[in-house]
Scaffold this active site. Structure first.
Site, mmCIF file in Angstrom:
data_model
loop_
_atom_site.group_PDB
_atom_site.id
_atom_site.type_symbol
_atom_site.label_atom_id
_atom_site.label_comp_id
_atom_site.label_asym_id
_atom_site.label_seq_id
_atom_site.Cartn_x
_atom_site.Cartn_y
_atom_site.Cartn_z
ATOM 1 N N LYS A 134 -13.521 -7.066 -6.194
ATOM 2 C CA LYS A 134 -13.879 -7.315 -4.799
ATOM 3 C C LYS A 134 -15.376 -7.633 -4.784
ATOM 4 O O LYS A 134 -16.203 -6.714 -4.865
ATOM 5 C CB LYS A 134 -13.580 -6.096 -3.933
ATOM 6 C CG LYS A 134 -12.094 -5.778 -3.758
ATOM 7 C CD LYS A 134 -11.924 -4.604 -2.804
ATOM 8 C CE LYS A 134 -10.465 -4.377 -2.431
ATOM 9 N NZ LYS A 134 -9.716 -3.725 -3.519
ATOM 10 N N LYS A 173 0.865 -1.177 0.000
ATOM 11 C CA LYS A 173 0.000 0.000 0.000
ATOM 12 C C LYS A 173 0.903 1.229 0.000
ATOM 13 O O LYS A 173 1.783 1.360 0.847
ATOM 14 C CB LYS A 173 -0.876 0.011 1.247
ATOM 15 C CG LYS A 173 -1.886 -1.125 1.327
ATOM 16 C CD LYS A 173 -3.159 -0.763 0.603
ATOM 17 C CE LYS A 173 -4.254 -1.776 0.856
ATOM 18 N NZ LYS A 173 -5.500 -1.425 0.153
#
Length: 344
Positions: A257, A149
């Protein structure tokens, strides 16, 4: 048939940082169906500040689903287009109710413990020492694909971390993915992509915020690093709009997702479209409990995807649902010798 729901908060073992902030808890809802002595369990994995169904009437809609459960999964799914996480929970719960074992939705060599799913090791944002510690842990744990990230700390520090990995491991030894969560501005994005490309990055997720289709298309046409759409797909619910997005942006990859895009049916629509357009794809969990992670894992195994998936989130919480899911040597496995403990 009866239906009810349970509200549950998952607690992170340690605060986990993204460019949108630091997470300490994750809210979720379990949908439980009962029919003729059998139970089915689904998870409505709402993700605050990101899900399009993060709205005040969310619980009211769950109550409506329970009151109208006799409509069945397809009719309910079609009436829940504005609530993709509930769509997924409904699909999961009905699939669970119909199964011989309520937690084995897609029987396979995966659920028999004979095959595993390669996954990426996720490195959360934090200071340099914390991120370096996570990288070392992932490599020692046998991961061959690491996802960092980025976008919340100094960019040069992030480049230094990538350099640290590449000094020790080539791109053939360790695949590197980065996820900006839309942290870059369009004006700075290309320069940052060029600097990132020096470290042989496999792909970057969502370099700029979603909703800027023309700018994202420009980046995808010129980028030195393959770009993967993620948040960009949220809220795009009709096949026509999905086709339009892909034709305009022309990304190199797409990341799905299920809790954010309408469960199995919504994800399959996207899969069909990206494959028609020769766009690569993989699936990532959206911080669900092991109930949702289990469903996603079994579904993706049935698709025979060879890319590492983003399914390593089961160990994030102190109070996750005990399950047969285990991570070993950079792979997600289902251990039939381990049992579920669903006591809420």
């Amino acid at each position: 048939m009866k239906a009810n729901y349970l509200h549950y908060f998952l607690n992170f073992k340690r605060p986990s940082g993204t460019s949108r902030g630091v997470l300490t808890t994750k809210e979720t809802w379990f949908l439980v169906l009962e029919n003729e002595g059998k139970k089915g369990i689904g998870e409505c994995g709402l993700l605050r500040s990101l899900s399009i169904d993060d709205r005040p009437d969310y619980e009211e809609k769950l109550k409506w689903v329970c009151e109208n459960i006799a409509l069945g999964p397809e009719m309910l799914w079609n009436q829940l287009l504005e609530f993709p996480s509930i769509q997924f929970g409904v699909e999961m719960a009905f699939k669970s109710l119909e199964a011989k074992n309520k937690f084995i939705l897609f029987p396979s060599e995966f659920t028999e413990g004979k095959s595993a799913i390669p996954i990426n090791g996720l490195v959360w944002m934090g200071d340099k020492a914390f991120m370096k510690e996570q990288i070392s842990e992932k490599i020692k744990a046998g991961f061959r694909c690491i996802k960092l990230k980025i976008g919340a700390i100094d960019f040069q520090t992030e480049l230094d971390l990538l350099k640290y990995i590449r000094t020790e491991f080539s791109s053939k030894e360790i695949e590197l993915r980065v996820d900006a969560n839309g942290a870059f501005s369009f004006l700075e994005a290309m320069e940052k992509l060029k600097k990132l490309s020096e470290y042989e990055i496999h792909s970057i997720e969502q370099p700029i915020k979603q909703g800027q289709w023309e700018q994202m298309a420009d980046l995808c046409s010129k980028t030195p690093i393959p770009i993967a759409l993620d948040e960009e797909l949220i809220g795009v619910s009709t096949v026509t709009k999905k086709q339009e997005l892909l034709q305009i942006i022309k990304p190199q990859f797409a990341i799905f997702k299920p809790s954010l895009i309408g469960g199995f049916m919504g994800t399959q629509e996207w899969v069909d479209l990206v494959e028609q357009n020769s766009i690569g794809w993989w699936v990532t969990s959206a911080l669900e409990s092991n109930v949702g992670l289990n469903a996603i894992s079994q579904w993706i195994f049935s698709k025979k995807s060879l890319l590492p998936q983003g399914l390593g989130t089961g160990g994030l919480y102190t109070n996750n649902i005990e399950s047969p899911l285990v991570v070993k040597n950079g792979e997600l496995r289902y251990d039939p010798e381990r049992s579920w403990n669903f006591k809420l």
